[in-house]
Design a protein around this motif. Structure first.
Motif, PDB file in Angstrom:
ATOM      1  N   THR A 199     -50.993 -86.660 -76.186  1.00  0.00           N
ATOM      2  CA  THR A 199     -52.383 -86.210 -76.287  1.00  0.00           C
ATOM      3  C   THR A 199     -52.518 -84.765 -75.804  1.00  0.00           C
ATOM      4  OG1 THR A 199     -52.814 -87.175 -74.098  1.00  0.00           O
ATOM      5  CG2 THR A 199     -53.347 -88.522 -76.025  1.00  0.00           C
ATOM      6  N   ALA A 200     -51.570 -84.324 -74.964  1.00  0.00           N
ATOM      7  CA  ALA A 200     -51.631 -82.960 -74.440  1.00  0.00           C
ATOM      8  C   ALA A 200     -51.098 -81.923 -75.419  1.00  0.00           C
ATOM      9  CB  ALA A 200     -50.841 -82.871 -73.121  1.00  0.00           C
ATOM     10  N   ALA A 201     -50.452 -82.382 -76.498  1.00  0.00           N
ATOM     11  CA  ALA A 201     -49.901 -81.446 -77.488  1.00  0.00           C
ATOM     12  C   ALA A 201     -51.025 -80.881 -78.356  1.00  0.00           C
ATOM     13  CB  ALA A 201     -48.869 -82.145 -78.363  1.00  0.00           C
ATOM     14  N   ASP A 250     -27.968 -86.191 -90.658  1.00  0.00           N
ATOM     15  CA  ASP A 250     -28.761 -85.974 -89.453  1.00  0.00           C
ATOM     16  C   ASP A 250     -30.109 -85.366 -89.787  1.00  0.00           C
ATOM     17  OD1 ASP A 250     -26.539 -86.679 -87.627  1.00  0.00           O
ATOM     18  OD2 ASP A 250     -25.636 -84.846 -88.399  1.00  0.00           O
ATOM     19  N   ILE A 251     -31.077 -85.650 -88.929  1.00  0.00           N
ATOM     20  CA  ILE A 251     -32.404 -85.068 -89.076  1.00  0.00           C
ATOM     21  C   ILE A 251     -32.729 -84.284 -87.813  1.00  0.00           C
ATOM     22  CG2 ILE A 251     -33.661 -87.074 -88.136  1.00  0.00           C
ATOM     23  CD1 ILE A 251     -35.806 -86.529 -90.331  1.00  0.00           C
ATOM     24  N   ALA A 252     -33.373 -83.153 -87.982  1.00  0.00           N
ATOM     25  CA  ALA A 252     -33.801 -82.320 -86.850  1.00  0.00           C
ATOM     26  C   ALA A 252     -35.283 -82.022 -87.042  1.00  0.00           C
ATOM     27  CB  ALA A 252     -32.996 -81.028 -86.790  1.00  0.00           C
ATOM     28  N   VAL A 253     -36.085 -82.441 -86.077  1.00  0.00           N
ATOM     29  CA  VAL A 253     -37.541 -82.278 -86.187  1.00  0.00           C
ATOM     30  C   VAL A 253     -38.023 -81.371 -85.053  1.00  0.00           C
ATOM     31  CG1 VAL A 253     -39.758 -83.449 -86.364  1.00  0.00           C
ATOM     32  CG2 VAL A 253     -37.670 -84.622 -87.107  1.00  0.00           C
ATOM     33  N   LYS A 254     -38.560 -80.231 -85.415  1.00  0.00           N
ATOM     34  CA  LYS A 254     -39.104 -79.291 -84.446  1.00  0.00           C
ATOM     35  C   LYS A 254     -40.548 -79.675 -84.160  1.00  0.00           C
ATOM     36  CE  LYS A 254     -39.722 -75.326 -82.142  1.00  0.00           C
ATOM     37  NZ  LYS A 254     -39.126 -75.048 -80.825  1.00  0.00           N
ATOM     38  N   LEU A 255     -40.845 -79.969 -82.883  1.00  0.00           N
ATOM     39  CA  LEU A 255     -42.180 -80.417 -82.504  1.00  0.00           C
ATOM     40  C   LEU A 255     -42.950 -79.339 -81.746  1.00  0.00           C
ATOM     41  CD1 LEU A 255     -41.329 -84.026 -81.237  1.00  0.00           C
ATOM     42  CD2 LEU A 255     -42.191 -83.369 -83.498  1.00  0.00           C
ATOM     43  N   GLY A 256     -44.237 -79.354 -81.901  1.00  0.00           N
ATOM     44  CA  GLY A 256     -45.084 -78.402 -81.189  1.00  0.00           C
ATOM     45  C   GLY A 256     -45.446 -78.920 -79.813  1.00  0.00           C
ATOM     46  N   VAL A 257     -44.417 -79.096 -78.978  1.00  0.00           N
ATOM     47  CA  VAL A 257     -44.619 -79.575 -77.604  1.00  0.00           C
ATOM     48  C   VAL A 257     -43.858 -78.670 -76.645  1.00  0.00           C
ATOM     49  CG1 VAL A 257     -44.913 -81.979 -78.325  1.00  0.00           C
ATOM     50  CG2 VAL A 257     -42.624 -81.149 -77.732  1.00  0.00           C
ATOM     51  N   ASP A 258     -44.228 -78.746 -75.367  1.00  0.00           N
ATOM     52  CA  ASP A 258     -43.508 -78.042 -74.314  1.00  0.00           C
ATOM     53  C   ASP A 258     -42.789 -79.091 -73.472  1.00  0.00           C
ATOM     54  OD1 ASP A 258     -42.532 -76.585 -72.226  1.00  0.00           O
ATOM     55  OD2 ASP A 258     -44.409 -75.577 -71.734  1.00  0.00           O
ATOM     56  N   ALA A 315     -44.255 -82.758 -68.232  1.00  0.00           N
ATOM     57  CA  ALA A 315     -44.059 -84.205 -68.303  1.00  0.00           C
ATOM     58  C   ALA A 315     -44.986 -84.875 -69.303  1.00  0.00           C
ATOM     59  CB  ALA A 315     -44.252 -84.819 -66.912  1.00  0.00           C
ATOM     60  N   ASN A 316     -46.206 -84.338 -69.450  1.00  0.00           N
ATOM     61  CA  ASN A 316     -47.164 -84.975 -70.366  1.00  0.00           C
ATOM     62  C   ASN A 316     -46.956 -84.578 -71.827  1.00  0.00           C
ATOM     63  OD1 ASN A 316     -48.088 -82.350 -70.223  1.00  0.00           O
ATOM     64  ND2 ASN A 316     -50.202 -82.874 -69.693  1.00  0.00           N
ATOM     65  N   GLN A 317     -45.882 -83.815 -72.079  1.00  0.00           N
ATOM     66  CA  GLN A 317     -45.551 -83.466 -73.464  1.00  0.00           C
ATOM     67  C   GLN A 317     -44.118 -83.883 -73.823  1.00  0.00           C
ATOM     68  OE1 GLN A 317     -46.873 -79.684 -75.127  1.00  0.00           O
ATOM     69  NE2 GLN A 317     -48.178 -79.332 -73.351  1.00  0.00           N
ATOM     70  N   MET A 318     -43.509 -84.663 -72.962  1.00  0.00           N
ATOM     71  CA  MET A 318     -42.167 -85.164 -73.254  1.00  0.00           C
ATOM     72  C   MET A 318     -42.244 -86.245 -74.328  1.00  0.00           C
ATOM     73  SD  MET A 318     -38.941 -85.465 -73.036  1.00  0.00           S
ATOM     74  CE  MET A 318     -38.645 -84.194 -71.810  1.00  0.00           C
ATOM     75  N   VAL A 319     -41.408 -86.134 -75.334  1.00  0.00           N
ATOM     76  CA  VAL A 319     -41.368 -87.127 -76.415  1.00  0.00           C
ATOM     77  C   VAL A 319     -40.022 -87.842 -76.359  1.00  0.00           C
ATOM     78  CG1 VAL A 319     -41.434 -87.514 -78.902  1.00  0.00           C
ATOM     79  CG2 VAL A 319     -42.898 -85.756 -77.877  1.00  0.00           C
ATOM     80  N   ARG A 320     -40.084 -89.120 -76.115  1.00  0.00           N
ATOM     81  CA  ARG A 320     -38.862 -89.931 -76.051  1.00  0.00           C
ATOM     82  C   ARG A 320     -39.192 -91.326 -76.539  1.00  0.00           C
ATOM     83  NH1 ARG A 320     -34.644 -90.713 -70.991  1.00  0.00           N
ATOM     84  NH2 ARG A 320     -33.137 -91.962 -72.155  1.00  0.00           N
TER      85      ARG A 320
END
Length: 229
Positions: free
Chosen positions: A202-204, A43-51, A55-60
């Motif tokens: 782009t908001a990140a 498994d891989i776990a990636v910590k992202l600098g997003v909130d 809604a404009n920082q959701m990564v899917r």
């Protein structure tokens, strides 16, 4: 705290906690430190600098792993009668509609992915409270709500996965099995990392990929150098 076994201690001793590994090094090491008597998932776990609350920082997104997941993915195709033969020929494990909707209503969710058609989504709505928490609700964005049922089934069976950042800003995904060759683990990891980078909102602001860890089901985490990928 549970006492570590001799093998677990040996595995930990092989990992330098002060080092950030390259992807290739981590892919090799995750095999070496696996001590379970079964073929563990990697498994891989990636910590992202997003909130993720914004809604404009959701990564899917979705990604097709070049070497598959190594897992036998159980697919349920909820389709109308005219699509039954198509879904079955493509390799869906369960194919039908009303009978399976009733089974789900009764609590059955023994599948990994559900694929359906736009015209059927209305019937699935009331089952959202059952399917949603289990990550089984079909979604057009992940290609699991489509008229091309055969293509969707084939892609899922061959290694297509979907991922979503969790409340803590972390993306978790299975990228293979310990039995995979190290280069195949690395290739799968690289594919999902490349996809995540392309999906940067782009908001990140600030550092986007904060940390990356790879581990086997029972093994310790191996920290990667984000700059190396």
């Amino acid at each position: 705290m549970a006492r570590l076994t001799k093998n677990q201690k040996l595995s930990l001793s092989k990992i330098d906690k002060n080092k950030l590994y390259t992807l290739e090094e981590a892919a090799t090491l995750v095999k070496e430190v696996s001590t379970a008597k079964f073929d563990e998932s990697v498994d891989i776990a990636v910590k992202l600098g997003v909130d993720p609350r914004k809604a404009n920082q959701m990564v899917r997104g979705v990604v097709t792993l070049p070497n598959g997941t190594g897992k036998d993915v159980r697919v349920l195709a909820l389709v109308t009668p005219d699509k039954v033969e198509e879904a079955t020929a493509a390799g869906a494990d369960y194919v039908g509609l009303d009978d399976y909707l009733q089974q789900i209503k009764n609590g059955w969710t023994d599948v990994d992915v559900i694929i359906t058609m736009p015209s059927v989504m209305g019937k699935l709505g009331p089952l959202g409270r059952i399917l949603g928490p289990r990550g089984l609700m079909p979604n057009p964005k992940t290609g699991t709500v489509t008229m091309d049922v055969a293509k969707a089934v084939t892609e899922v069976k061959s290694g297509k996965i979907d991922f979503k950042v969790d409340k803590a800003g972390i993306v978790h995904a299975a990228i293979g099995k310990v039995s995979f060759e190290a280069n195949k683990i690395a290739e799968n990891a690289s594919e999902i990392l490349d996809t995540l980078i392309k999906l940067k909102p782009t908001a990140a602001k600030g550092t986007y990929v904060k940390s990356i860890n790879i581990s086997s089901t029972m093994g310790p985490g191996i920290a990667l150098d984000p700059k190396s990928v």
